[in-house]
Design a protein around this motif. Structure first.
Motif, short mmCIF file in Angstrom:
data_model
loop_
_atom_site.label_atom_id
_atom_site.label_comp_id
_atom_site.label_asym_id
_atom_site.label_seq_id
_atom_site.Cartn_x
_atom_site.Cartn_y
_atom_site.Cartn_z
N MET A 1 0.84 -1.16 0.00
CA MET A 1 0.00 0.00 0.00
C MET A 1 0.89 1.24 0.00
SD MET A 1 -3.17 0.91 2.47
CE MET A 1 -3.98 -0.53 1.84
N LYS A 2 0.60 2.18 -0.90
CA LYS A 2 1.40 3.40 -1.01
C LYS A 2 0.83 4.48 -0.10
CE LYS A 2 0.84 3.13 -5.46
NZ LYS A 2 0.80 3.53 -6.86
N LEU A 3 1.71 5.07 0.72
CA LEU A 3 1.30 6.08 1.69
C LEU A 3 1.80 7.44 1.25
CD1 LEU A 3 2.27 4.18 4.95
CD2 LEU A 3 0.07 4.17 3.76
N GLY A 4 0.95 8.45 1.36
CA GLY A 4 1.31 9.81 1.02
C GLY A 4 1.22 10.72 2.23
N PHE A 5 2.16 11.63 2.36
CA PHE A 5 2.18 12.60 3.46
C PHE A 5 2.13 14.00 2.88
CE2 PHE A 5 3.82 8.78 5.30
CZ PHE A 5 3.34 8.79 6.60
N LEU A 6 1.04 14.69 3.17
CA LEU A 6 0.86 16.08 2.73
C LEU A 6 1.37 16.96 3.86
CD1 LEU A 6 -0.21 17.99 0.58
CD2 LEU A 6 -2.43 17.88 1.67
N GLY A 7 2.61 17.36 3.74
CA GLY A 7 3.29 18.10 4.79
C GLY A 7 4.16 17.15 5.59
N VAL A 8 5.39 17.57 5.82
CA VAL A 8 6.33 16.72 6.54
C VAL A 8 6.83 17.48 7.76
CG1 VAL A 8 8.40 15.30 6.34
CG2 VAL A 8 6.97 15.65 4.35
N GLY A 9 5.91 17.73 8.68
CA GLY A 9 6.26 18.40 9.93
C GLY A 9 6.65 17.40 10.99
N ASN A 10 6.54 17.81 12.24
CA ASN A 10 6.97 16.96 13.36
C ASN A 10 6.19 15.65 13.42
OD1 ASN A 10 8.85 18.85 14.17
ND2 ASN A 10 7.44 19.87 15.56
N MET A 11 4.87 15.72 13.30
CA MET A 11 4.06 14.51 13.43
C MET A 11 4.31 13.55 12.26
SD MET A 11 -0.01 14.04 14.13
CE MET A 11 0.10 15.01 15.62
N TYR A 30 5.32 8.44 -0.21
CA TYR A 30 5.36 9.64 -1.06
C TYR A 30 5.18 10.87 -0.19
CZ TYR A 30 5.08 6.45 -4.95
OH TYR A 30 5.37 5.45 -5.84
N LEU A 31 5.94 11.92 -0.52
CA LEU A 31 5.99 13.11 0.33
C LEU A 31 5.79 14.37 -0.48
CD1 LEU A 31 9.35 12.11 2.03
CD2 LEU A 31 7.07 11.63 2.93
N ALA A 53 0.63 18.61 -4.56
CA ALA A 53 -0.38 17.79 -3.88
C ALA A 53 -1.13 16.89 -4.85
CB ALA A 53 -1.35 18.69 -3.12
N GLU A 54 -1.38 17.36 -6.05
CA GLU A 54 -2.09 16.54 -7.04
C GLU A 54 -1.32 15.25 -7.34
OE1 GLU A 54 -3.77 16.78 -11.63
OE2 GLU A 54 -3.07 18.61 -10.65
N ASP A 55 0.00 15.36 -7.52
CA ASP A 55 0.82 14.17 -7.75
C ASP A 55 0.80 13.24 -6.54
OD1 ASP A 55 1.50 15.04 -10.27
OD2 ASP A 55 3.48 15.79 -9.68
N LEU A 56 0.75 13.82 -5.35
CA LEU A 56 0.68 13.01 -4.14
C LEU A 56 -0.61 12.19 -4.13
CD1 LEU A 56 2.13 12.53 -1.35
CD2 LEU A 56 0.45 14.13 -0.44
N SER A 60 -0.78 7.87 -4.24
CA SER A 60 -0.94 7.29 -2.90
C SER A 60 -2.29 6.60 -2.75
CB SER A 60 -0.81 8.39 -1.86
OG SER A 60 0.41 9.07 -1.99
N ASP A 61 -2.28 5.51 -1.99
CA ASP A 61 -3.53 4.84 -1.63
C ASP A 61 -4.15 5.46 -0.38
OD1 ASP A 61 -3.27 2.84 -3.70
OD2 ASP A 61 -1.73 1.87 -2.45
N ILE A 62 -3.30 5.90 0.54
CA ILE A 62 -3.74 6.55 1.78
C ILE A 62 -2.96 7.85 1.94
CG2 ILE A 62 -3.78 6.38 4.31
CD1 ILE A 62 -4.09 3.39 4.01
N ILE A 63 -3.66 8.92 2.33
CA ILE A 63 -3.03 10.22 2.52
C ILE A 63 -3.07 10.61 4.00
CG2 ILE A 63 -3.09 12.69 1.92
CD1 ILE A 63 -2.59 10.99 -0.52
N PHE A 64 -1.95 11.00 4.54
CA PHE A 64 -1.87 11.56 5.89
C PHE A 64 -1.80 13.09 5.76
CE2 PHE A 64 -0.28 7.30 6.39
CZ PHE A 64 -0.70 6.91 7.65
N LEU A 65 -2.69 13.77 6.46
CA LEU A 65 -2.72 15.24 6.41
C LEU A 65 -2.10 15.83 7.65
CD1 LEU A 65 -6.39 15.67 5.19
CD2 LEU A 65 -4.32 15.68 3.81
#
Length: 65
Positions: A1-11, A30-31, A53-56, A60-65
């Motif tokens: 499963m491909k995971l995407g992260f929209l924003g790469v902050g502390n969390m 994916y970041l 963000a569109e490419d993310l 990605s199958d799942i997006i973390f915001l």
């Protein structure tokens, strides 16, 4: 499963590091962050930065915001 992260902050960084420690396939992470410096460490370790963000969402199958 491909995971995407929209924003790469502390969390997001903590979650990504935990994935790395659990031997999750780094090539399936994916970041996107407007600040490329936040992505560079993970890029060097094998994760995939994307240009916007569109490419993310497309890669990605799942997006973390």
């Amino acid at each position: 499963m491909k995971l995407g992260f929209l924003g790469v902050g502390n969390m997001a960084s903590a979650i990504i590091k935990s994935l790395y420690n659990s031997n999750y396939d780094k090539s399936k992470i994916y970041l996107f962050d407007p600040d490329e410096n936040k992505i560079n460490l993970f890029k060097l370790q094998g994760s995939n930065p994307v240009k916007n963000a569109e490419d993310l969402f497309k890669n990605s199958d799942i997006i973390f915001l």
